[in-house]
Design an enzyme around this catalytic site. Sequence first.
Site, PDB file in Angstrom:
ATOM      1  CG  ASP A   1      53.061  47.162  53.115  1.00  0.00           C
ATOM      2  OD1 ASP A   1      52.327  46.865  52.140  1.00  0.00           O
ATOM      3  OD2 ASP A   1      53.060  48.289  53.648  1.00  0.00           O
TER       4      ASP A   1
ATOM      5  CB  SER B   1      39.292  41.871  39.281  1.00  0.00           C
ATOM      6  OG  SER B   1      37.923  42.148  39.506  1.00  0.00           O
TER       7      SER B   1
ATOM      8  CE1 TYR C   1      40.521  44.787  43.723  1.00  0.00           C
ATOM      9  CE2 TYR C   1      38.890  44.634  41.975  1.00  0.00           C
ATOM     10  CZ  TYR C   1      39.733  44.027  42.883  1.00  0.00           C
ATOM     11  OH  TYR C   1      39.802  42.658  42.944  1.00  0.00           O
TER      12      TYR C   1
ATOM     13  CE  LYS D   1      42.969  42.968  41.594  1.00  0.00           C
ATOM     14  NZ  LYS D   1      43.935  41.910  41.966  1.00  0.00           N
TER      15      LYS D   1
END
Length: 224
Positions: A45, A123, A136, A140
């Site tokens: 993990d 991204s 997110y 990123k």
Amino acid sequence: MNILITGGASGLGLATAEAVEKEGWKALVVDVRAPDQRFEHVTADLADRGEAERAVRELAERAGGLHGVVTAAGIDACGRLEDVPADDWERVIKVNLLGTASVVRAALPYLKHTRGTVVTCASTLGLRPLSDASAYSASKFGVVGFTRALATEMRGEVGVTLLIPGGMRTGFFDGRPEQYKPGPEAGLNDPADVAQAVVFALRQPAGCEVRELVVCPSTETSWP
């Protein structure tokens, strides 16, 4: 060459592992779940720094060193900041950003020895934010900054490439509410095509680096 790939059980990570093997190199996979048994792997993990470091060291020692690292693992938690549970929001940061840093940190001694290459995966949402994607985008954007700083630190020692992919046809969007799934007009990329950009970066000789690569569908709405 021995190439360690996070998130190698699915999506871009799996496509990269397959592309690496086609090159005649050895793919070493780290993922929270076991990948295809054809790949040497360790489950971990990446939100847990100790697990991430252990996985890197174990695979590197098994293989006799590392020549490249690709940090393709990534998760998301869609929704407005006020609606996403704090634990879910923070886990995105832990996996996408802190997990990337943990893996790279553990790999650097091996990569310095071989003058290898790190390819981090950000991204297009790490350059252009989107509503309901604060976790997110934050993670990123962090990967972009981390990688650019790392390239400065590692100059002359380890190659560093920042990959900025657009949307891809992977399981990344599975299980989301319909409002957060790309529509039929999205024209997402095949992850196998994006993996070729990763291989291109890994192929560069020591001292010659592809600093940044943006790879997205021609109809990508999140770029520029």
